[in-house]
Design an enzyme around this catalytic site. Structure first.
Site, PDB file in Angstrom:
ATOM      1  N   GLU A 180     -41.415 -83.759 117.193  1.00 28.32           N
ATOM      2  CA  GLU A 180     -41.274 -82.417 117.765  1.00 28.32           C
ATOM      3  C   GLU A 180     -39.858 -81.873 117.662  1.00 28.32           C
ATOM      4  O   GLU A 180     -39.573 -80.800 118.186  1.00 28.32           O
ATOM      5  CB  GLU A 180     -41.745 -82.431 119.214  1.00 28.32           C
ATOM      6  CG  GLU A 180     -43.236 -82.657 119.310  1.00 28.32           C
ATOM      7  CD  GLU A 180     -43.703 -82.861 120.740  1.00 28.32           C
ATOM      8  OE1 GLU A 180     -42.948 -82.587 121.682  1.00 28.32           O
ATOM      9  OE2 GLU A 180     -44.843 -83.328 120.902  1.00 28.32           O
ATOM     10  N   TRP A 192     -52.925 -86.039 121.803  1.00 28.79           N
ATOM     11  CA  TRP A 192     -53.295 -86.904 120.669  1.00 28.79           C
ATOM     12  C   TRP A 192     -53.019 -88.365 120.997  1.00 28.79           C
ATOM     13  O   TRP A 192     -53.506 -89.254 120.312  1.00 28.79           O
ATOM     14  CB  TRP A 192     -52.519 -86.497 119.411  1.00 28.79           C
ATOM     15  CG  TRP A 192     -51.038 -86.795 119.459  1.00 28.79           C
ATOM     16  CD1 TRP A 192     -50.158 -86.383 120.416  1.00 28.79           C
ATOM     17  CD2 TRP A 192     -50.286 -87.581 118.522  1.00 28.79           C
ATOM     18  NE1 TRP A 192     -48.889 -86.842 120.132  1.00 28.79           N
ATOM     19  CE2 TRP A 192     -48.932 -87.575 118.976  1.00 28.79           C
ATOM     20  CE3 TRP A 192     -50.592 -88.270 117.357  1.00 28.79           C
ATOM     21  CZ2 TRP A 192     -47.905 -88.249 118.295  1.00 28.79           C
ATOM     22  CZ3 TRP A 192     -49.565 -88.936 116.684  1.00 28.79           C
ATOM     23  CH2 TRP A 192     -48.244 -88.922 117.155  1.00 28.79           C
TER      24      TRP A 192
HETATM   25  C1  BGC Z   1     -44.498 -86.433 122.825  1.00 21.21           C
HETATM   26  C2  BGC Z   1     -45.893 -86.125 122.353  1.00 21.21           C
HETATM   27  C3  BGC Z   1     -46.881 -86.689 123.351  1.00 21.21           C
HETATM   28  C4  BGC Z   1     -46.595 -86.172 124.747  1.00 21.21           C
HETATM   29  C5  BGC Z   1     -47.502 -86.789 125.788  1.00 21.21           C
HETATM   30  C6  BGC Z   1     -44.296 -85.884 124.208  1.00 21.21           C
HETATM   31  O1  BGC Z   1     -43.027 -86.229 124.667  1.00 21.21           O
HETATM   32  O2  BGC Z   1     -43.545 -85.881 121.945  1.00 21.21           O
HETATM   33  O3  BGC Z   1     -46.109 -86.687 121.087  1.00 21.21           O
HETATM   34  O4  BGC Z   1     -48.170 -86.356 122.977  1.00 21.21           O
HETATM   35  O5  BGC Z   1     -45.262 -86.481 125.075  1.00 21.21           O
HETATM   36  O6  BGC Z   1     -47.331 -88.149 125.863  1.00 21.21           O
END
Ligand code: BGC
Length: 781
Positions: free
Chosen positions: A489, A362
């Protein structure tokens, strides 16, 4: 020369690194990477070694890999995709009287490299003395062409400084070059151990071509090279090709003070369908065109392309030269990631390194595309066309998961889900709404009806359809979306994540609007009035959890009742938390990995009152640890809006310097496109206060004390707009195109041929919010 803490010279239009620092190689290779969205070359030395991580990438070219699971589960993707280091055409080795030029031996008396944001090239100037005392100057300049998408070129010159010397130059195409591994997944090692199988090789005169395919994904790639040689003396030249190596060798005696100059042209291509002869023909043709164009014209076109870009996209910052440079560096790399992708994804690392397996997330729609939408709209449209091209896969995935419509992958190269971590792979469903949001923004900013009819409506409809099955009405008539992973997350499978719900609400409403605007397309997609009514009703009834007692929104339902993370007892070395504490513990506590509600407040500003924004911001600041590089920009934008300008500035600096200062200690694997794009968001959406909702453009600019003047340019519906902000006023100037209406701090203004200067209303300072212990933004010095 003023340098930053990492040794880069601070200058407005370039990035210079002097001296040889072997420890810094991995980092500088990412930072000095050149790309055009189709082809990417890491900034490795021509001679191939010393090297941190060699890297040549073709956007969309991947190998399949098995995904590891300790326990099986329904709907887990079995196969993932990983980016392949394709045949390396950057290599030009040099022997000086039989001694291989290798800066680990002898002495690099002078050595500098310059990434030039205006010429779009990487230059090198090295004076090297061999272990036996022979001294040569090597100059090189390379480019990955923005105008000829398949083409890269390197000009390489050697000059003996003390004596006449016999020089041997070997210009290579090298497939399956050894890549030091930085991961400990044996399955990945298997997938990436000699991933290319030879199909064809040929060499003649000064040219050669190699064609390979990947063992498991069955994709074909070809690369061809050709050369121009300029030297006074008579050289002995030979060329040959074998399966994994093609080489032009030039041996020549060069007098002291004279030069040998080799210009190498490279043509790259790949395909999942075209035959070996067809692909070979394709790269031969690209090369022929490159040679015909010639080095000087390629350079001139590169410059012209970038002049155009900067004339519509530049940002000027007075008062902080380091951030001025960082912002241009950021824009340059965002451009490199997206310029000529042409219906391919924009990976989260661009084409600068193998990090995240080369996947797109995203990050593209929420961070990178806003920048491209307002600076290079065509590239934004192309990236969304890639999503559209993967709709069938997304529909299949929705079907597999028991949903209606389409479910786009959390991470992917080819459109199939590539996440082996199910709390994101099946639950981070906000990616659907993020794509819809990017479509809406692109349409509002460009009015591109062709895109709307060909791709936009379908993307909006299929994503809207997914929310119908993802949510349900509760007994009180609220539409709820339960069990999702929002941007944060450190909360997973949460009910009614407010970011997801608000973005889904927009998705549903905008799908309905698009169908009303384009009824024939809606009909083709079998949308009827009842379906539209259903979307609108769900949007209207969308549940947004709020804690009355605290007077703040809940990031997700019940979140504010969770135990608080004990920040005081968490030492700095325990960050990022996910590497030191079980997810289980993180999930049930109030601790936020990255901006979530703050991002919702910036993307959906009308859903919150100014007071709610201020209270929400302060509440969640105290919980947000920024364990993701995506966080700082969103926090900066909202800090600026709610009146914490100095905090907004610090977050801006953190976003802008994430890669240059290697704040996450992983730049070796590639640059962070989202935080580079985030630097632009901080300037334009943050200090510029730009918002773009409901088809309207508004600004509420305010500068922090550290910036004396900020100027930026954007494209809005084909018109060029320049905005210049000082401490007490903002000037809006139409650079090209038709006049339009904008808002400045709530006041409507029609912008015509005469620039408009408007005062910036004063805002009282608010006390800075509390931040988690030890997690203040990065502060320089
Ligand atoms: C983040 C995500 C992101 C991904 C790639 C992760 O550490 O929590 O939101 O899309 O990295 O950059």
């Amino acid at each position: 020369m003023t340098t930053d803490c990492r040794g880069f010279e601070i200058a407005p239009w370039h990035l210079r690194w002097c001296g040889l620092d072997l420890e810094a190689l991995h980092r500088t290779e990412s930072i000095f990477a050149l790309a055009n969205g189709h082809l990417g070359l890491r900034g490795t030395f021509e001679e191939g070694e010393p090297v941190g991580k060699p890297g040549t990438y073709l956007n969309g070219f991947y190998e399949k890999r098995q995904l590891p699971y300790a326990e099986a589960g329904y709907g887990y993707p079995e196969e993932g995709q990983t980016v392949v280091n394709v045949t390396d055409g950057k290599i030009i080795r040099l022997l000086v009287e039989d001694e291989p030029m290798d800066m680990r031996y002898g002495e690099a008396v002078e050595h500098e490299r310059v990434l030039d944001f205006r010429s779009g090239t990487l230059r090198r100037n090295t004076v090297w003395t061999s272990p036996t005392g022979r001294c040569v100057r090597i100059r090189s300049e390379r480019l990955v062409s923005f105008t000829e998408r398949a083409l890269a070129a390197i000009r390489y010159e050697v000059e003996p400084l003390d004596d006449d010397l016999e020089l041997v130059i070997q210009s290579d195409l090298l497939a399956n070059e050894p890549v030091p591994t930085s991961h400990n997944d044996p399955r990945l090692a298997v997938a990436l151990d000699r991933p290319l199988v030879a199909d064809f090789c040929a060499a003649r005169d000064f040219a050669a071509v190699l064609v390979h395919h990947t063992r498991r994904s069955g994709l074909h790639m070809a690369v061809a090279m050709d050369h121009e040689l300029e030297v006074d003396a008579t050289p002995r030249c030979s060329v040959h090709a074998e399966e994994d190596l093609a080489r032009l060798t030039v041996a020549v005696d060069v007098a002291k003070g004279r030069r040998v100059r080799l210009t190498k042209y490279l043509g790259y291509g790949w395909s999942s369908r075209r035959s070996v002869p067809a692909l070979r023909a394709q790269v031969d043709a690209a090369l022929a065109a490159g040679l015909e164009t010639g080095w000087d014209t390629l350079l001139a076109r590169q410059r012209e392309y970038l002049d155009n870009f900067w004339s519509t996209a530049d940002i000027e910052i007075d008062g902080d030269p380091e951030l001025q440079q960082a912002v241009r560096f950021a824009l340059f790399h965002v451009l490199q990631a997206g310029a000529r992708g042409e219906s391919r994804a924009i990976p989260s690392k661009g084409l600068t390194g193998p990090g995240y397996d080369g996947h797109s997330f995203w990050d593209t729609e929420t961070f990178v595309l806003p920048v491209l939408t307002y600076t290079m709209p065509m590239a934004a449209g192309d990236a969304l066309r890639w999503r559209h091209a993967t709709l069938d896969r997304a529909r299949r995935r929705a079907h597999e998961l028991g949903h209606t419509g389409a479910m786009f992958p959390w991470r992917s190269i080819n459109g199939d889900e590539g996440s082996g971590y199910w709390p994101t792979g099946t639950a981070a469903v906000h990616v659907n709404a993020d794509i819809a949001d990017a479509v809406v923004r692109y349409l509002a900013a460009t009015g591109d009806e062709h895109f709307e009819r060909g791709c936009g409506v379908e993307l909006l409809v299929e994503t809207a359809r997914s929310w119908v099955s993802q949510g349900h009405y509760d007994t009180a008539g609220n539409f709820r979306i339960d069990g999702v992973t929002g941007p944060d997350e450190y909360s997973a499978l949460a009910d009614n994540n407010i970011y997801t719900n608000l973005m889904a609400q927009r998705n549903l409403d905008e799908a309905a609007e698009a169908c009303v605007r384009q009824p024939d397309i809606a009909e083709q997609l079998e949308v009827d009035a009842e379906e539209i009514r259903g979307w609108r009703d769900r949007a209207k009834c969308m549940y947004l959890p709020y804690n009355e007692k605290l007077g703040v929104h809940e990031q997700s339902e019940g979140f504010t009742e969770h135990a608080r993370w004990d920040f005081a007892a968490t030492p700095p070395e325990k960050y990022p938390l996910m590497l030191h504490y079980p997810y289980f513990d993180l999930y049930r506590k109030q601790v936020v990995k990255q901006a979530d509600l703050s991002l919702a407040m910036y993307l959906c500003p009308n859903a919150f009152t100014p007071e709610q924004k201020a209270r929400n911001f302060d509440y969640y600041e105290a919980l947000t640890v920024r364990d993701s590089s995506l966080s700082a920009a969103g926090q900066s934008v909202m800090a600026a809006e709610v009146g914490h300008l100095s905090l907004a500035f610090d977050y801006f600096a953190e976003a802008a310097l994430t890669d240059l200062h290697d704040l996450h200690h992983n730049v070796a694997n590639g640059l962070h496109m989202a935080s580079l794009a985030g630097a632009w968001l901080c300037c334009v959406f943050g200090f510029g206060g730009m918002r773009d909702h409901g088809g309207e453009l508004s600004f509420a600019p305010r500068l922090p004390a550290n910036i004396e003047r900020l100027a930026f340019r954007i494209i809005w519906r084909g018109s060029g707009l320049a905005v210049e902000i000082t401490g007490d006023s903002a000037t809006y100037r139409l650079l090209s195109g038709d006049s339009f209406v904008l808002r400045h701090h709530g006041r409507f203004t029609t912008l015509g041929n005469v620039a408009v200067t408007l005062p910036i209303p004063r805002q009282s300072d608010r006390p800075e919010p509390l931040l988690p212990a030890g997690r203040a933004p990065y502060r320089r010095g």
